[in-house]
Design a protein around this motif. Structure first.
Motif, PDB file in Angstrom:
ATOM      1  N   LEU A 188      -3.640  11.273   7.536  1.00 23.14           N
ATOM      2  CA  LEU A 188      -2.823  10.662   6.486  1.00 23.14           C
ATOM      3  C   LEU A 188      -3.724   9.738   5.664  1.00 23.14           C
ATOM      4  CD1 LEU A 188       0.174  10.179   5.477  1.00 23.14           C
ATOM      5  CD2 LEU A 188       0.115   8.095   6.856  1.00 23.14           C
ATOM      6  N   VAL A 189      -3.723   9.933   4.348  1.00 22.31           N
ATOM      7  CA  VAL A 189      -4.502   9.051   3.473  1.00 22.31           C
ATOM      8  C   VAL A 189      -3.522   8.207   2.660  1.00 22.31           C
ATOM      9  CG1 VAL A 189      -6.233   8.933   1.645  1.00 22.31           C
ATOM     10  CG2 VAL A 189      -6.323  10.786   3.316  1.00 22.31           C
ATOM     11  N   VAL A 190      -3.685   6.889   2.769  1.00 22.27           N
ATOM     12  CA  VAL A 190      -2.809   5.947   2.071  1.00 22.27           C
ATOM     13  C   VAL A 190      -3.648   5.226   1.017  1.00 22.27           C
ATOM     14  CG1 VAL A 190      -1.328   3.908   2.387  1.00 22.27           C
ATOM     15  CG2 VAL A 190      -1.496   5.601   4.222  1.00 22.27           C
ATOM     16  N   TRP A 215      -7.818   5.263  15.142  1.00 19.93           N
ATOM     17  CA  TRP A 215      -8.947   4.840  14.299  1.00 19.93           C
ATOM     18  C   TRP A 215      -8.512   4.830  12.837  1.00 19.93           C
ATOM     19  CZ3 TRP A 215      -9.891   8.539  10.702  1.00 19.93           C
ATOM     20  CH2 TRP A 215      -9.553   9.858  11.021  1.00 19.93           C
ATOM     21  N   HIS A 216      -9.301   4.196  11.967  1.00 21.61           N
ATOM     22  CA  HIS A 216      -9.073   4.367  10.533  1.00 21.61           C
ATOM     23  C   HIS A 216     -10.385   4.274   9.767  1.00 21.61           C
ATOM     24  CE1 HIS A 216      -8.526  -0.076  10.830  1.00 21.61           C
ATOM     25  NE2 HIS A 216      -9.082  -0.087   9.616  1.00 21.61           N
ATOM     26  N   PHE A 217     -10.321   4.734   8.546  1.00 27.13           N
ATOM     27  CA  PHE A 217     -11.486   4.771   7.666  1.00 27.13           C
ATOM     28  C   PHE A 217     -11.046   4.094   6.375  1.00 27.13           C
ATOM     29  CE2 PHE A 217     -13.796   7.798   4.595  1.00 27.13           C
ATOM     30  CZ  PHE A 217     -14.905   6.980   4.535  1.00 27.13           C
ATOM     31  N   LEU A 218     -11.791   3.081   5.985  1.00 30.91           N
ATOM     32  CA  LEU A 218     -11.375   2.223   4.861  1.00 30.91           C
ATOM     33  C   LEU A 218     -12.395   2.390   3.747  1.00 30.91           C
ATOM     34  CD1 LEU A 218      -9.339  -0.141   4.386  1.00 30.91           C
ATOM     35  CD2 LEU A 218     -10.942  -1.632   5.541  1.00 30.91           C
ATOM     36  N   TRP A 225      -8.054   1.185  -2.866  1.00 31.86           N
ATOM     37  CA  TRP A 225      -8.643   1.430  -1.550  1.00 31.86           C
ATOM     38  C   TRP A 225      -7.883   2.594  -0.928  1.00 31.86           C
ATOM     39  CZ3 TRP A 225     -12.485  -1.270   1.314  1.00 31.86           C
ATOM     40  CH2 TRP A 225     -13.080  -2.320   0.622  1.00 31.86           C
ATOM     41  N   ARG A 226      -8.616   3.412  -0.185  1.00 35.28           N
ATOM     42  CA  ARG A 226      -7.984   4.519   0.531  1.00 35.28           C
ATOM     43  C   ARG A 226      -8.189   4.301   2.014  1.00 35.28           C
ATOM     44  NH1 ARG A 226      -9.938   9.960  -2.011  1.00 35.28           N
ATOM     45  NH2 ARG A 226      -8.701   9.910  -3.900  1.00 35.28           N
ATOM     46  N   ILE A 227      -7.116   4.447   2.774  1.00 34.51           N
ATOM     47  CA  ILE A 227      -7.229   4.267   4.219  1.00 34.51           C
ATOM     48  C   ILE A 227      -6.738   5.556   4.871  1.00 34.51           C
ATOM     49  CG2 ILE A 227      -6.657   2.767   6.187  1.00 34.51           C
ATOM     50  CD1 ILE A 227      -6.078   1.531   2.699  1.00 34.51           C
ATOM     51  N   MET A 228      -7.577   6.084   5.740  1.00 34.17           N
ATOM     52  CA  MET A 228      -7.241   7.350   6.392  1.00 34.17           C
ATOM     53  C   MET A 228      -6.971   7.108   7.879  1.00 34.17           C
ATOM     54  SD  MET A 228      -9.728  10.562   6.891  1.00 34.17           S
ATOM     55  CE  MET A 228      -9.926  10.918   5.187  1.00 34.17           C
ATOM     56  N   PHE A 229      -5.892   7.692   8.380  1.00 33.21           N
ATOM     57  CA  PHE A 229      -5.518   7.545   9.790  1.00 33.21           C
ATOM     58  C   PHE A 229      -5.229   8.927  10.380  1.00 33.21           C
ATOM     59  CE2 PHE A 229      -3.593   4.069   7.333  1.00 33.21           C
ATOM     60  CZ  PHE A 229      -3.987   2.929   8.011  1.00 33.21           C
ATOM     61  N   PRO A 230      -5.421   9.085  11.698  1.00 34.21           N
ATOM     62  CA  PRO A 230      -4.940  10.330  12.317  1.00 34.21           C
ATOM     63  C   PRO A 230      -3.430  10.237  12.539  1.00 34.21           C
ATOM     64  CG  PRO A 230      -5.938   8.913  13.981  1.00 34.21           C
ATOM     65  CD  PRO A 230      -6.074   8.186  12.662  1.00 34.21           C
ATOM     66  N   VAL A 231      -2.763  11.381  12.456  1.00 32.35           N
ATOM     67  CA  VAL A 231      -1.320  11.453  12.757  1.00 32.35           C
ATOM     68  C   VAL A 231      -1.198  12.447  13.906  1.00 32.35           C
ATOM     69  CG1 VAL A 231       0.914  12.219  11.871  1.00 32.35           C
ATOM     70  CG2 VAL A 231      -0.611  10.902  10.401  1.00 32.35           C
TER      71      VAL A 231
END
Ligand SMILES: Cc1cc2nc3c(=O)[nH]c(=O)nc-3n(C[C@H](O)[C@H](O)[C@H](O)COP(=O)(O)OP(=O)(O)OC[C@H]3O[C@@H](n4cnc5c(N)ncnc54)[C@H](O)[C@@H]3O)c2cc1C
Length: 395
Positions: A188-190, A215-218, A225-231
């Protein structure tokens, strides 16, 4: 009838248009056929690595891209539990690249810059709303079948570059297998305009945050800003795309901050797949049509651009008869091997590291950051310079 002396390209994504730009630059006529009614606006890749910027500079477009993007010389690894683990600076490889930084910029900006430049050239033609369906070839030419305005038509050329993305119709028409697997979790990218520099001290524009739970990637791009998380697989799409779900994940990114303005969310499946061959006679696969991987490390689009430059440099030589046709075998050998050895392996390792956050990973990264020789080797690897060197060595 003699086939038109031109190269056909299926797909006007970043990889297809880079291939077009490199051919046109050398005076080779190109016709691009794009399924969509216009260039894609999708929010997708946004990282350009140093050697990719060097290649785009050779095409005369790096400065335009840099002007629309954000220069990121540094990147960090953090863990949710321990905070900052290691910071790296591309300045350490400034002797081997003209661009010792990443550029954070949406891929849709690149395609527009490329099209604007290409449109001024007599050797370039593009047709939108023209999906390629079927491919045939003989000893002199390649012919593809296209649907346009409700009619089926054929177009011929000397070679065809299949740059038509992960679901490539060119690849399907050739019957080339797309070997690999799909991860059980989705990503998921927010996107938010909130500026995380205000909330997390010493943060840089590219930050990987390890956490065994989530985890996340900022990542910062201009204005967002884009924040990516696993779902996880048990979390249904409707839940994952709900505003509350995004807010609940975002609330753990910076201490004491919640209720973010969210401008965009994207949920997508993640695959690791490589085509069984990148060449079939007069037809070549590049970019996502040839390989896909998880986005950790930002290597999908970059690797695709490296394919496009490798292949089209050979096309120029074969076109001019300064190299024999069998030089194309090297495209398959070099690019397929480095995709497997480097892009697939490294992106899988990046994902494992972030999701395990185990002490070995933390210790390994801290050691690399503390040792100049190891730091250099690491920067060459993550910037994809090592993969290009490896491809050259394969001959
Ligand atoms: C949601 C998402 C997020 C991503 N994030 C990242 C990231 O952070 N970092 C990264 O490196 N990579 C990322 N990627 C991958 C990256 O976007 C791709 O590697 C990159 O777009 C590949 O470029 P391409 O030109 O090969 O393919 P595409 O960009 O997919 O372009 C293919 C083009 O071909 C057209 N087309 C399709 N079928 C046909 C047909 N039959 N005939 C003619 N045209 C056709 C399509 O309309 C499209 O314009 C992401 C991908 C997705 C889906």
């Amino acid at each position: 009838m003699t086939p038109p002396e031109r190269v056909l390209i299926a797909g006007a994504g970043p990889v297809g248009l880079v291939a077009a730009a490199n051919l046109v630059r050398h005076g080779i006529p190109v016709a691009v056929f794009e399924a969509g009614p216009d260039l894609s606006n999708e929010s997708r890749a946004s990282t350009f690595h140093p050697p990719t910027l060097d290649m785009l500079d050779d095409l005369g477009i790096a400065q335009d891209l840099i002007a629309q993007g954000l220069k990121a010389a540094k990147f960090q690894y953090r863990s949710r539990q321990h905070g900052l683990i290691a910071q790296f600076d591309f300045a350490g490889i400034g002797d081997v690249t003209r661009h010792p930084f990443r550029v954070q910029c949406e891929q849709s900006k690149l395609t527009r810059i490329l099209l604007k430049k290409l449109a001024k050239t007599a050797d370039f033609a593009i047709a939108f709303s023209s999906p390629v369906h079927h491919v045939d070839q003989d000893s002199d030419s390649v012919t593809m079948t296209i649907d346009r305005e409700g009619r089926t038509e054929t177009q011929s050329g000397r070679w065809l570059i299949g740059a038509d993305g992960a679901r490539s119709d060119v690849r399907r028409s050739l019957g080339v297998e797309f070997e690999g697997f799909t991860w059980p979790e989705r990503f998921l990218v927010v996107s938010t305009p909130f500026d995380f520099h205000r909330a997390i001290p010493d943060l840089v524009s590219v930050n990987y945050v390890a956490d065994p739970e989530r985890w996340h990637f900022l990542l910062q791009i201009p204005g967002l800003w884009r924040i990516m998380f696993p779902v996880w697989s048990g979390e249904r799409d409707e839940l994952a795309l709900s505003p509350d779900f995004a807010q609940s994940l975002m609330a753990k990114v910076a201490p004491g901050i919640s209720g973010y303005e969210i401008t965009h969310t994207t949920l997508y499946r993640v695959h690791q797949r490589v085509a069984k061959t990148f060449c079939a006679g007069r037809v070549f696969l590049v970019g996502d049509a040839a390989h896909i991987n998880n986005p950790l490390g930002g290597m999908g689009m970059n690797g695709g651009i490296h394919d496009a430059i490798n292949l089209t440099a050979r096309m120029v030589e074969v076109w001019r008869k300064t190299k024999p046709v069998d030089d194309f075998d090297r495209y398959d050998r070099q690019r397929r091997l480095v995709t497997k050895e480097h892009v697939e392996t490294q992106s899988i390792q990046n994902k494992k590291d972030l999701e395990s956050a185990n002490p070995d990973f933390i210790e390994r990264l801290a050691q690399i950051a503390a040792d100049p020789a190891q730091t250099r080797e690491y920067l060459l690897r993550v910037s994809m310079i090592s993969s290009l060197k490896r491809a050259e060595q394969l001959g």
